[in-house]
Design an enzyme around this catalytic site. Sequence first.
Site, mmCIF file in Angstrom:
data_model
loop_
_atom_site.group_PDB
_atom_site.id
_atom_site.type_symbol
_atom_site.label_atom_id
_atom_site.label_comp_id
_atom_site.label_asym_id
_atom_site.label_seq_id
_atom_site.Cartn_x
_atom_site.Cartn_y
_atom_site.Cartn_z
ATOM 1 N N GLU A 37 -20.143 42.885 36.320
ATOM 2 C CA GLU A 37 -19.186 43.258 37.305
ATOM 3 C C GLU A 37 -19.447 44.398 37.846
ATOM 4 O OE1 GLU A 37 -17.019 41.141 38.806
ATOM 5 O OE2 GLU A 37 -15.940 40.943 36.901
ATOM 6 N N GLY A 124 -5.579 37.552 46.130
ATOM 7 C CA GLY A 124 -5.338 38.989 45.523
ATOM 8 C C GLY A 124 -5.349 39.023 44.043
ATOM 9 N N ALA A 125 -5.687 38.005 43.355
ATOM 10 C CA ALA A 125 -5.768 37.873 41.938
ATOM 11 C C ALA A 125 -6.955 37.998 41.426
ATOM 12 C CB ALA A 125 -5.155 36.397 41.492
ATOM 13 N N SER A 128 -11.314 35.643 44.260
ATOM 14 C CA SER A 128 -12.181 35.828 45.476
ATOM 15 C C SER A 128 -11.577 35.000 46.604
ATOM 16 C CB SER A 128 -13.736 35.446 45.091
ATOM 17 O OG SER A 128 -14.388 35.530 45.921
ATOM 18 N N SER A 129 -10.296 34.913 46.664
ATOM 19 C CA SER A 129 -9.810 34.043 47.669
ATOM 20 C C SER A 129 -10.477 34.357 49.242
ATOM 21 C CB SER A 129 -8.190 34.158 47.733
ATOM 22 O OG SER A 129 -7.767 35.433 48.025
ATOM 23 N N SER A 130 -10.763 35.685 49.455
ATOM 24 C CA SER A 130 -11.219 36.060 50.673
ATOM 25 C C SER A 130 -12.529 35.412 51.132
ATOM 26 C CB SER A 130 -11.513 37.506 50.776
ATOM 27 O OG SER A 130 -11.566 38.196 49.990
ATOM 28 N N ASP A 174 -19.816 36.803 45.325
ATOM 29 C CA ASP A 174 -18.516 35.977 45.599
ATOM 30 C C ASP A 174 -18.878 34.831 46.405
ATOM 31 O OD1 ASP A 174 -17.381 37.715 44.104
ATOM 32 O OD2 ASP A 174 -15.983 38.572 45.766
ATOM 33 N N TYR A 224 -12.849 50.580 45.869
ATOM 34 C CA TYR A 224 -13.983 49.881 45.715
ATOM 35 C C TYR A 224 -15.154 50.532 46.479
ATOM 36 C CZ TYR A 224 -17.237 45.730 45.965
ATOM 37 O OH TYR A 224 -18.098 44.723 45.871
HETATM 38 C C1 GLA Z 1 -15.580 41.870 44.314
HETATM 39 C C2 GLA Z 1 -16.750 41.966 45.435
HETATM 40 C C3 GLA Z 1 -17.900 41.508 44.687
HETATM 41 C C4 GLA Z 1 -18.315 42.265 43.521
HETATM 42 C C5 GLA Z 1 -16.946 42.345 42.482
HETATM 43 C C6 GLA Z 1 -17.440 43.079 41.271
HETATM 44 O O1 GLA Z 1 -15.313 40.590 44.122
HETATM 45 O O2 GLA Z 1 -16.384 41.002 46.382
HETATM 46 O O3 GLA Z 1 -19.050 41.483 45.637
HETATM 47 O O4 GLA Z 1 -18.527 43.506 43.552
HETATM 48 O O5 GLA Z 1 -15.747 42.886 43.179
HETATM 49 O O6 GLA Z 1 -18.355 42.747 40.409
#
Ligand code: GLA
Length: 388
Positions: A37, A124-125, A128-130, A174, A224
Amino acid sequence: MMLPNDPLSQLLGLYTAQFGEPAYVVKAPGRINFLGEHTDYNLGYVMPAAIDKAIYIAIGGRADNRIELISADFTDTYSGRIDELTHSVKSWPNYLLGVIQQLQQKQLFPSGFNAVILSDLPVGAGLSSSAALECAGLLALDQLFNFQLRTLTMVTMAQAAENNFIGLQCGIMDPFASMFGKDNELIMLNCSNLDYTYLPFHFPDIEMVLLDTGVKHSLAGTEYNLRREECQAGLEKIQQKFPQIQFLSGATIEQVNLSIPADTITNRRCTYIVQENSRLLAAAENLKNQDIISFGQKMYATHIGLRDLYAVSCPEADFLVKEAQVSNQVIGARMMGGGFGGCTLNLISSAEVAPFIATITQQYQHHFNRNLVSYRVKLSAGASVIIP
Ligand code: GLA
């Protein structure tokens, strides 16, 4: 036979009612991440997998230069012109506008189109919906206009759309997972050179359960991007002493400690990244040896690192992971994704899933006065064209 309320039937119903027959329907899944992560933008390893929850897009051409979008999930519409791209005040259309901008920058010019978007992937959970929306958008436009883009090109374009149009300086994990996922396999991706292998995850008695803290995160609005800057600052310090180090996850703990004063924020951030990268490599060995217990322990360790060193967790996720660990029912658990909310990922023996969910839901309600939503997910194939 398809149930009338499955996503595909709903999507087709909506599209047909508004625009007639769609030319294509595509889907792009969300992802989970087992380990690695915040290592993607530090050019280390990640271990994600696509899941059986996805964003679906039905698309068809238009004779003019208009973009007409319908979001079934937000019961909302967007209207614009493809030759006058500007940010929308609504958030969701921007993920598609961002990929159109990427196409245009490659001298690929889609003309007008209609699209309906529908999802069974929670927004938003931390799933990785975006990226799923960007990947689905790219795949749909690629089909409709026959651009013949390579899968990896679409991955990097989705990331660039997020970086440049949305403003989140995310890594590649993602969209890579959304495009390259496989049934029952994890992806082990080296983000420094994009080499990847699939690791089979064949544990028929173990389930992946997501517990949604209900804390909605908007990564662009959180720290972030700041974490990225902190890592960059740490890398620059390390490079002053060790110029051969090209990216943070390539450094050792000794190099971090010789370059950055202990007990500083920068040291903590860098320590986490270096530890996480080697933890992932050890976890991959665990998986190859079918040692799921040691693998799960590493997930718990990752959570501690994200909580104490990287500082991207939240009290709700900390609570869920702690209760999972003391329950003795959960093999491994941790917060997942960018952080500051979203879901925890839990590896649980099938027989324990229902009792564990029942108990933790009660505990969560009691502690935070909040309903706990859970999802049982399967590792699934990446983005695909489903119609025609
Ligand atoms: C989000 C980002 C990814 C990654 C994760 C953390 O999902 O889109 O690129 O950095 O956070 O691992």
